[in-house]
Design an enzyme around this catalytic site. Structure first.
Site, short mmCIF file in Angstrom:
data_model
loop_
_atom_site.label_atom_id
_atom_site.label_comp_id
_atom_site.label_asym_id
_atom_site.label_seq_id
_atom_site.Cartn_x
_atom_site.Cartn_y
_atom_site.Cartn_z
N GLU A 55 124.81 108.55 -39.69
CA GLU A 55 125.36 109.13 -40.92
C GLU A 55 126.27 108.14 -41.62
O GLU A 55 126.15 107.89 -42.83
CB GLU A 55 126.13 110.41 -40.60
N ASP A 112 120.25 113.89 -40.76
CA ASP A 112 120.93 113.58 -42.02
C ASP A 112 121.19 112.09 -42.14
O ASP A 112 121.07 111.50 -43.23
CB ASP A 112 122.21 114.39 -42.18
#
Length: 343
Positions: A55, A112
């Site tokens: 991330e 993500d």
């Protein structure tokens, strides 16, 4: 060339890096780099034991792109591809810990982070005419489509990781994290790995958010079971926690300006106007978060809803912790590009 044309719709048209407009000013980016970027290209999460993760690397690459800083982008990408892209399926391991050896002790991915990396590569590759970036982005997008985008009970879902969250892995699976939907990236993912699943994923993400209304404040949980009607997942605290705070920002940056939804989230996640983590069972705040990087999420929503100008505190960037500082720069970049009237 087809891929370049498709991704160009989502990146500022610019014949060279020098001509690309910077959405983050040089002083702010320099301050961010000084605080969080080391010489190896590692983005340091100073609020989480100084680890790095996919991330953070993806955010760092996106911010470097938004700052029109190709050299910094390449530095962050170098660490990412050499230290995190270790799996055999094209996705990144999620965590790199400087305090243990080997530095990677958990090889699961974080979806993500993978999306952020692929998205940043596609934007930078298009703006700076780097076909190697676009090829790497395409490979990651194809891997995401194969490993993390699934159909379940008539919905298209984003698995938080390739292992551990599906119906075969948990009694209450599938389990999703609504803060992993990075809406602005979905059209780019569809250009990189053509499939109508990306549009369905985006639409179903918004639809699910409207059904994830738990506790007195009717907020989504960080981890949600979809084995039946949505409910907080087993084994996790039933809370609207730190990751969930970025959901309204992701919606706005993705062009999803559903004012009722944005206002609902803003009101539910705030205590006396300040963002907070929320115990969903009681509706009470757990931690009130006055850092400008957290507060900018509400500032962005107020701008989108009724044109409220950002307060001076939001415009002044002084990096503190990795996560809120990242949110602040993403918020400022969005307002500067899409809503300059709020500056």
């Amino acid at each position: 060339m087809l891929l370049l044309a498709a991704t160009a719709a989502f990146a500022p048209a610019s014949p060279s890096a020098a001509a690309q407009p910077a959405m983050i000013n040089a002083d702010a980016w320099s301050a961010y780099k000084a605080k969080f970027l080391d010489a190896t290209g590692r983005i340091i999460d100073n609020g989480n034991g100084n680890i790095s993760h996919s991330e953070g690397q993806g955010y760092g690459m996106l911010l470097a792109y938004l700052s029109a800083s190709p050299a910094d982008f390449e530095q962050i990408w170098y660490f990412t591809r050499t230290e995190l892209l270790l799996r055999d399926d094209g996705l990144a391991v999620w965590k790199w810990d400087p305090n243990v050896k080997p530095h990677v002790s958990d090889t699961n991915n974080a979806t993500d982070g993978d999306i952020l990396i692929a998205y940043a590569l596609a934007l930078a590759g298009t703006a700076w005419k780097r076909n190697d970036y676009i090829l790497a982005a395409s490979r990651m997008a194809q891997a995401l489509l194969a490993k993390a985008v699934v159909r379940s009970a008539g919905r298209t879902l984003l698995m938080p990781g390739s292992e551990g969250f599906g119906a075969a892995d948990r009694d209450d699976g599938p389990v999703v994290n609504p803060s992993y939907w990075i809406y602005e990236a979905m059209p780019v993912m569809a250009a990189l790995a053509p499939s109508d699943a990306w549009k369905k994923l985006s639409d179903d993400g918004v639809a699910l958010l409207k059904t994830m209304q738990f506790g007195p404040r009717k907020l989504p949980a960080e981890w949600v079971s979809l084995s039946g009607p949505p409910r907080p997942a087993e084994g996790f605290d039933a809370e609207f926690a730190y990751n969930a705070l970025r959901i309204p920002l992701y919606l706005a940056r993705g062009g999803i300006t559903d004012k009722a939804l944005l206002n609902h989230l803003k009101m539910g996640m705030s205590q006396n106007g300040i963002p907070a983590t929320i115990d969903l069972t009681t509706g009470r705040p757990k931690t009130v978060l006055p850092d400008p990087g957290y507060r900018i999420v509400n500032d962005v929503v107020a701008c989108v809803i009724d044109g409220t100008r950002l307060p001076l505190s939001a415009l002044q960037f002084a990096p503190t912790l990795y996560y809120p500082s990242t949110l602040q720069l993403l918020g400022l970049a969005y307002i500067g590009e899409k809503h300059p009237e709020c500056l």
